[in-house]
Design a protein around this motif. Sequence first.
Motif, mmCIF file in Angstrom:
data_model
loop_
_atom_site.group_PDB
_atom_site.id
_atom_site.type_symbol
_atom_site.label_atom_id
_atom_site.label_comp_id
_atom_site.label_asym_id
_atom_site.label_seq_id
_atom_site.Cartn_x
_atom_site.Cartn_y
_atom_site.Cartn_z
ATOM 1 N N LEU A 1 30.886 85.177 50.298
ATOM 2 C CA LEU A 1 30.260 86.054 51.285
ATOM 3 C C LEU A 1 29.045 85.391 51.927
ATOM 4 O O LEU A 1 28.821 85.508 53.141
ATOM 5 C CB LEU A 1 29.862 87.380 50.638
ATOM 6 N N SER A 2 28.256 84.696 51.117
ATOM 7 C CA SER A 2 27.055 84.033 51.638
ATOM 8 C C SER A 2 27.422 82.923 52.609
ATOM 9 O O SER A 2 26.831 82.813 53.693
ATOM 10 C CB SER A 2 26.224 83.459 50.488
ATOM 11 N N ILE A 3 28.390 82.097 52.232
ATOM 12 C CA ILE A 3 28.770 80.960 53.079
ATOM 13 C C ILE A 3 29.383 81.452 54.383
ATOM 14 O O ILE A 3 29.004 81.006 55.474
ATOM 15 C CB ILE A 3 29.745 80.037 52.323
ATOM 16 N N VAL A 4 30.315 82.403 54.303
ATOM 17 C CA VAL A 4 30.972 82.908 55.513
ATOM 18 C C VAL A 4 29.962 83.623 56.411
ATOM 19 O O VAL A 4 29.896 83.382 57.625
ATOM 20 C CB VAL A 4 32.123 83.854 55.143
ATOM 21 N N GLY A 5 29.156 84.512 55.827
ATOM 22 C CA GLY A 5 28.215 85.294 56.611
ATOM 23 C C GLY A 5 27.166 84.452 57.301
ATOM 24 O O GLY A 5 26.916 84.604 58.507
ATOM 25 N N ASN A 6 26.563 83.524 56.576
ATOM 26 C CA ASN A 6 25.509 82.712 57.172
ATOM 27 C C ASN A 6 26.062 81.662 58.131
ATOM 28 O O ASN A 6 25.391 81.294 59.095
ATOM 29 C CB ASN A 6 24.678 82.050 56.063
ATOM 30 N N LEU A 7 27.286 81.198 57.880
ATOM 31 C CA LEU A 7 27.923 80.313 58.858
ATOM 32 C C LEU A 7 28.180 81.043 60.175
ATOM 33 O O LEU A 7 28.051 80.452 61.258
ATOM 34 C CB LEU A 7 29.245 79.765 58.296
ATOM 35 N N LEU A 8 28.518 82.322 60.100
ATOM 36 C CA LEU A 8 28.714 83.111 61.311
ATOM 37 C C LEU A 8 27.408 83.227 62.097
ATOM 38 O O LEU A 8 27.391 83.085 63.320
ATOM 39 C CB LEU A 8 29.238 84.505 60.958
ATOM 40 N N VAL A 9 26.315 83.493 61.385
ATOM 41 C CA VAL A 9 25.010 83.598 62.048
ATOM 42 C C VAL A 9 24.664 82.283 62.746
ATOM 43 O O VAL A 9 24.242 82.268 63.917
ATOM 44 C CB VAL A 9 23.913 83.962 61.036
ATOM 45 N N ILE A 10 24.848 81.168 62.051
ATOM 46 C CA ILE A 10 24.527 79.857 62.631
ATOM 47 C C ILE A 10 25.466 79.542 63.793
ATOM 48 O O ILE A 10 25.045 79.003 64.830
ATOM 49 C CB ILE A 10 24.606 78.772 61.539
ATOM 50 N N THR A 11 26.764 79.871 63.639
ATOM 51 C CA THR A 11 27.734 79.616 64.714
ATOM 52 C C THR A 11 27.383 80.393 65.970
ATOM 53 O O THR A 11 27.428 79.855 67.085
ATOM 54 C CB THR A 11 29.149 79.997 64.248
ATOM 55 N N MET A 12 27.025 81.661 65.817
ATOM 56 C CA MET A 12 26.630 82.469 66.971
ATOM 57 C C MET A 12 25.411 81.881 67.658
ATOM 58 O O MET A 12 25.312 81.863 68.888
ATOM 59 C CB MET A 12 26.333 83.914 66.543
ATOM 60 N N ALA A 13 24.470 81.386 66.844
ATOM 61 C CA ALA A 13 23.262 80.800 67.420
ATOM 62 C C ALA A 13 23.571 79.530 68.200
ATOM 63 O O ALA A 13 23.015 79.291 69.274
ATOM 64 C CB ALA A 13 22.249 80.506 66.312
ATOM 65 N N VAL A 14 24.476 78.712 67.669
ATOM 66 C CA VAL A 14 24.853 77.476 68.361
ATOM 67 C C VAL A 14 25.571 77.791 69.661
ATOM 68 O O VAL A 14 25.327 77.159 70.708
ATOM 69 C CB VAL A 14 25.744 76.601 67.451
ATOM 70 N N LYS A 15 26.449 78.790 69.644
ATOM 71 C CA LYS A 15 27.212 79.141 70.834
ATOM 72 C C LYS A 15 26.312 79.632 71.965
ATOM 73 O O LYS A 15 26.601 79.427 73.131
ATOM 74 C CB LYS A 15 28.249 80.219 70.493
ATOM 75 N N ARG A 16 25.228 80.304 71.605
ATOM 76 C CA ARG A 16 24.331 80.836 72.612
ATOM 77 C C ARG A 16 22.993 80.105 72.625
ATOM 78 O O ARG A 16 21.965 80.654 72.998
ATOM 79 C CB ARG A 16 24.106 82.331 72.383
ATOM 80 N N SER A 17 23.011 78.835 72.227
ATOM 81 C CA SER A 17 21.771 78.064 72.125
ATOM 82 C C SER A 17 21.072 77.893 73.471
ATOM 83 O O SER A 17 19.847 77.796 73.529
ATOM 84 C CB SER A 17 22.053 76.685 71.514
ATOM 85 N N SER A 18 21.853 77.845 74.567
ATOM 86 C CA SER A 18 21.239 77.660 75.879
ATOM 87 C C SER A 18 20.413 78.869 76.288
ATOM 88 O O SER A 18 19.524 78.758 77.131
ATOM 89 C CB SER A 18 22.327 77.397 76.931
ATOM 90 N N ARG A 19 20.708 80.035 75.697
ATOM 91 C CA ARG A 19 19.969 81.251 76.029
ATOM 92 C C ARG A 19 19.047 81.701 74.911
ATOM 93 O O ARG A 19 18.404 82.738 74.999
ATOM 94 C CB ARG A 19 20.954 82.383 76.353
ATOM 95 N N MET A 20 18.993 80.951 73.838
ATOM 96 C CA MET A 20 18.213 81.354 72.688
ATOM 97 C C MET A 20 16.720 81.171 72.951
ATOM 98 O O MET A 20 16.300 80.154 73.496
ATOM 99 C CB MET A 20 18.628 80.551 71.450
ATOM 100 N N LYS A 21 15.928 82.138 72.557
ATOM 101 C CA LYS A 21 14.486 82.087 72.715
ATOM 102 C C LYS A 21 13.862 81.389 71.505
ATOM 103 O O LYS A 21 14.422 81.416 70.403
ATOM 104 C CB LYS A 21 13.909 83.496 72.863
ATOM 105 N N PRO A 22 12.706 80.759 71.676
ATOM 106 C CA PRO A 22 12.105 79.959 70.593
ATOM 107 C C PRO A 22 11.986 80.676 69.247
ATOM 108 O O PRO A 22 12.410 80.122 68.222
ATOM 109 C CB PRO A 22 10.731 79.587 71.163
ATOM 110 N N PRO A 23 11.445 81.921 69.195
ATOM 111 C CA PRO A 23 11.284 82.554 67.874
ATOM 112 C C PRO A 23 12.595 82.843 67.158
ATOM 113 O O PRO A 23 12.597 83.045 65.940
ATOM 114 C CB PRO A 23 10.525 83.855 68.204
ATOM 115 N N GLU A 24 13.706 82.895 67.898
ATOM 116 C CA GLU A 24 14.987 83.146 67.246
ATOM 117 C C GLU A 24 15.366 82.025 66.278
ATOM 118 O O GLU A 24 16.209 82.212 65.398
ATOM 119 C CB GLU A 24 16.091 83.313 68.292
ATOM 120 N N LEU A 25 14.761 80.866 66.460
ATOM 121 C CA LEU A 25 15.039 79.746 65.566
ATOM 122 C C LEU A 25 14.663 80.082 64.128
ATOM 123 O O LEU A 25 15.261 79.553 63.185
ATOM 124 C CB LEU A 25 14.271 78.503 66.038
#
Length: 342
Positions: free
Chosen positions: A26-50
């Motif tokens: 659950l930890s690996i799948v869930g946190n990989l999803l969070v990181i994947t979503m962040a990478v996909k929308r990295s061009s629109r990501m705001k600094p504090p979201e890091l």
Amino acid sequence: MDIYTSTLSPALDIGAGCYLLVIAVLSIVGNLLVITMAVKRSSRMKPPELLSVNLAITDLGAAVSMYPLAVASAWNHRWLGGEATCTYYGLAGFFFGVASIMNLTILAIVRFIVSLNLQSPREKISWKTVKMLCMWIWLYALIWAIFPILGWGRYGPEPFGLSCSLAWGQMKTEGFSFVISMFSLNLVTPSVVIIFCYFGIAFNLFFTYKKSLNNSKRIPNIVKLHRRLLAIAVLVSIGFIGCWAPYGLVSLWSIFRDTNTIPPEVSLLPCMFAKSSTVYNPLIYYLFSQSFKKEVKQMGWRCLGSNSCRVSNSINDNGISMVNMDMKYKTEVTSTQQRSQS
């Protein structure tokens, strides 16, 4: 008796191993999803979201580097690898634990800074600042994790023999200063800072809402957004601190009392509960962030329907963000302010 032999029953060992396996998946799948979503929308990501991404990395790191060894040891009814792997496991657990709570502390401070002027469209935290904060978090955690290797503190097996951490029972005299410093700087102080920051944010939201009632009917949308983001941030912090609080209490008991007074089965429970902290963050994002839930479902359907998994690149409400306003609400604020000035 060998200190690396399980003091639990074989059935309880197998049960603990199965529990850790579920937590790991659950930890690996869930946190990989969070990181994947962040990478996909990295061009629109705001600094504090890091900082939210950085928190997911700490949880993923703990799950990947620790849980497989713990599962194998539980099913083998003894700790595998002896002192070398015990030291590694204790160091990794302490390292990722300190990194997580310091990340939550910095996140609370940044949330508070952002809440000081909710109606301003200007970014208050730069990319450079956030990257430096992330580097500081990892360096701070690494320094504390190395201290026991250098002789201030000690790593050792847990009383039930299937896990390793700081050797609380062996630090009653020689490492007492380390224990006091560690609890003060890495648990009590961060918890107090987090509580004060989120109370401050709640007050700022309340006064912003009261003030906006006299100016516009649309500005409260900002308050609604930040109230939702505040709820997510508070739940993440409560989840982490709540998971580790029972373990901290048992550890303090081991320092001031004889560890033999705690049955192995009792010492096992807070340890297993603390390890579940890596699961809660993605679950909270999924339950309370509509855009994160939507993109996860979209990616799931695309994965089932084709060989490639793609995530929608449409503007959303900052699915994993806990620190920024949505662009839609920023536009509303700007247009409202322009109309009030004209």
